[in-house]
Design an enzyme around this catalytic site. Sequence first.
Site, short mmCIF file in Angstrom:
data_model
loop_
_atom_site.label_atom_id
_atom_site.label_comp_id
_atom_site.label_asym_id
_atom_site.label_seq_id
_atom_site.Cartn_x
_atom_site.Cartn_y
_atom_site.Cartn_z
N CYS A 75 10.71 -1.07 0.05
CA CYS A 75 10.12 -0.19 1.07
C CYS A 75 10.34 -0.76 2.47
O CYS A 75 10.21 -1.97 2.69
CB CYS A 75 8.63 0.00 0.79
SG CYS A 75 7.86 1.15 1.94
N CYS A 79 3.43 -3.19 5.26
CA CYS A 79 2.00 -3.27 4.89
C CYS A 79 1.69 -4.67 4.33
O CYS A 79 2.28 -5.07 3.31
CB CYS A 79 1.65 -2.18 3.88
SG CYS A 79 2.24 -0.56 4.40
N CYS A 82 1.10 -5.39 0.49
CA CYS A 82 1.88 -4.71 -0.54
C CYS A 82 3.05 -5.52 -1.09
O CYS A 82 3.87 -6.06 -0.33
CB CYS A 82 2.39 -3.37 0.01
SG CYS A 82 3.20 -2.39 -1.27
N CYS A 121 -0.80 10.02 -11.79
CA CYS A 121 -0.49 9.76 -10.38
C CYS A 121 0.82 9.00 -10.27
O CYS A 121 0.96 7.92 -10.85
CB CYS A 121 -1.58 8.89 -9.76
SG CYS A 121 -3.23 9.54 -10.00
N CYS A 152 -0.72 14.09 -9.43
CA CYS A 152 -0.94 13.51 -8.10
C CYS A 152 0.33 12.75 -7.73
O CYS A 152 0.95 12.13 -8.58
CB CYS A 152 -2.14 12.56 -8.13
SG CYS A 152 -2.45 11.76 -6.54
N CYS A 212 -6.27 13.17 -1.55
CA CYS A 212 -6.82 11.95 -2.13
C CYS A 212 -6.59 10.88 -1.08
O CYS A 212 -5.44 10.57 -0.75
CB CYS A 212 -6.07 11.59 -3.42
SG CYS A 212 -6.45 9.94 -4.05
N ARG A 284 -13.29 6.77 -6.46
CA ARG A 284 -12.55 6.03 -7.52
C ARG A 284 -12.62 4.53 -7.33
O ARG A 284 -12.24 4.00 -6.28
CB ARG A 284 -11.09 6.48 -7.56
CG ARG A 284 -10.32 5.81 -8.71
CD ARG A 284 -8.93 6.41 -8.94
NE ARG A 284 -9.05 7.84 -9.06
CZ ARG A 284 -8.41 8.70 -8.27
NH1 ARG A 284 -7.61 8.26 -7.34
NH2 ARG A 284 -8.58 9.98 -8.42
N1 SAM Z 1 4.30 4.16 -0.05
C1 SAM Z 1 3.25 5.10 -0.12
C2 SAM Z 1 2.15 4.82 0.87
O1 SAM Z 1 2.02 3.72 1.34
O2 SAM Z 1 1.40 5.75 1.14
C3 SAM Z 1 2.65 5.24 -1.50
C4 SAM Z 1 2.43 4.02 -2.36
S1 SAM Z 1 1.30 2.81 -1.74
C5 SAM Z 1 1.60 1.44 -2.79
C6 SAM Z 1 -0.29 3.47 -2.19
C7 SAM Z 1 -1.53 2.70 -1.85
O3 SAM Z 1 -1.72 1.62 -2.74
C8 SAM Z 1 -1.61 2.03 -0.50
O4 SAM Z 1 -1.93 2.92 0.53
C9 SAM Z 1 -2.74 1.04 -0.69
O5 SAM Z 1 -3.98 1.64 -0.39
C10 SAM Z 1 -2.67 0.74 -2.19
N2 SAM Z 1 -2.26 -0.64 -2.43
C11 SAM Z 1 -1.02 -1.14 -2.33
N3 SAM Z 1 -1.00 -2.47 -2.58
C12 SAM Z 1 -2.27 -2.83 -2.84
C13 SAM Z 1 -2.89 -4.06 -3.16
N4 SAM Z 1 -2.20 -5.19 -3.24
N5 SAM Z 1 -4.21 -4.08 -3.38
C14 SAM Z 1 -4.93 -2.94 -3.29
N6 SAM Z 1 -4.40 -1.75 -2.99
C15 SAM Z 1 -3.09 -1.68 -2.76
FE1 SF4 Z 2 5.67 0.78 1.40
FE2 SF4 Z 2 3.80 -0.56 0.09
FE3 SF4 Z 2 3.36 0.20 2.58
FE4 SF4 Z 2 3.46 2.07 0.61
S1 SF4 Z 2 1.94 0.45 0.84
S2 SF4 Z 2 4.42 2.16 2.65
S3 SF4 Z 2 5.00 1.10 -0.71
S4 SF4 Z 2 4.94 -1.28 1.91
#
Ligand code: SAM
Ligand code: SF4
Length: 338
Positions: A75, A79, A82, A121, A152, A212, A284
Amino acid sequence: MTADATIHTPSHTQTHAGMPGATGLRHDWQQAEVLALFDMPLMDLLFEAQTVHRRFHDQNAVQLSQLLSIKTGGCAEDCGYCAQSAKYADAVGLKAEKLMDVETVLADARKAKAGGASRYCMGAAWTRPKDRDLDAIVDMVKGVKAEGLEACMTLGMLEPHQAERLAEAGLDYYNHNVDTSERYYKEIITTRTYEERIETLAHVRAAGINVCSGGIIGMGETREDRADMLITLANLPEHPGSVPINMLTQIKGTPLYGVDKLDHFEFVRTCAVARMMMPLAQVRLSAGREEMDEGIQALCFMAGANSIFYGEKLLTASNPEENKDLQLLDRLGMYPER
Ligand code: SAM
Ligand code: SF4
Ligand code: DTB
């Protein structure tokens, strides 16, 4: 009961669009009153939240959502929590994969259905989907629906025409988390803005797809940030249908790995305050459940959480085993939402 509890119990003066009359929901929450909820003695807060909860929900039912990462890693966003950002790929040791083919996804959805999930989802590690990917995504939505599951998707930012295509395919929910307060967002993500998150939520709502949206706690934010995140969600034009509350799953190689852990009782409080502010939403209990003992999870249900991510994997991280979850619900006299 404290004075605060009396003042902050939802006022039931407004009507939620699309919901049967006189439910009355507030969209004018202020930080001081939300912090007053967080500050309540835990038992008082639980009592108040459970009182709101049982007014609007079957208090013993828990909705089961199962996740699949349909496009993992690589990606372009940064973030800080992530595992799937390309920026941390070497440090995390996660290999980027292509979008899964439709049949593989549907085979997994059938397993989820057989295992007792009611919502499926699908998550993609994208900033936003490309129009050319949407044909496969639409087939996934239709296929999941044909299995008798709610569908979802969480694919990043959406343009209005993309939200409309997903709505036409029958998508029930679109997940797009605000993740934290607007103030703290900048410390966690630099490649996009909070404003852009809110815009996508507006496109999803306008297309008639249920929103959501929730966030992550335990990222080093303050209680004010947690309150502000819930205020952002509750003060949207409509409350989200689902509000995932994630506890940060610390992933080695990501910038947030090693941040001070948050007391699990603060997670319970966050669920309770979310329940009081958004009485009709599914709250949730999301990522981080594997590290919570069963007593804490039971307190989350008491606080009004009525949904979990179910299945042994989240996107990249692990989750409690399915039979352990079903046994826990059974021991609590609770059951999957039917
Ligand atoms: N890339 C898209 C986005 O960011 O909207 C969809 C997938 S992203 C992985 C979905 C959500 O997963 C993120 O917004 C975050 O809230 C949650 N998430 C990701 N990594 C996480 C982590 N290490 N611990 C808790 N929640 C996490
Ligand atoms: Fe990309 Fe992870 Fe951020 Fe979603 S949460 S935009 S997968 S880096
Ligand atoms: C949400 O709020 N949490 C889910 C889902 N929506 C997409 C994702 C949790 C991810 C946990 C870390 C991982 O598996 O990589």
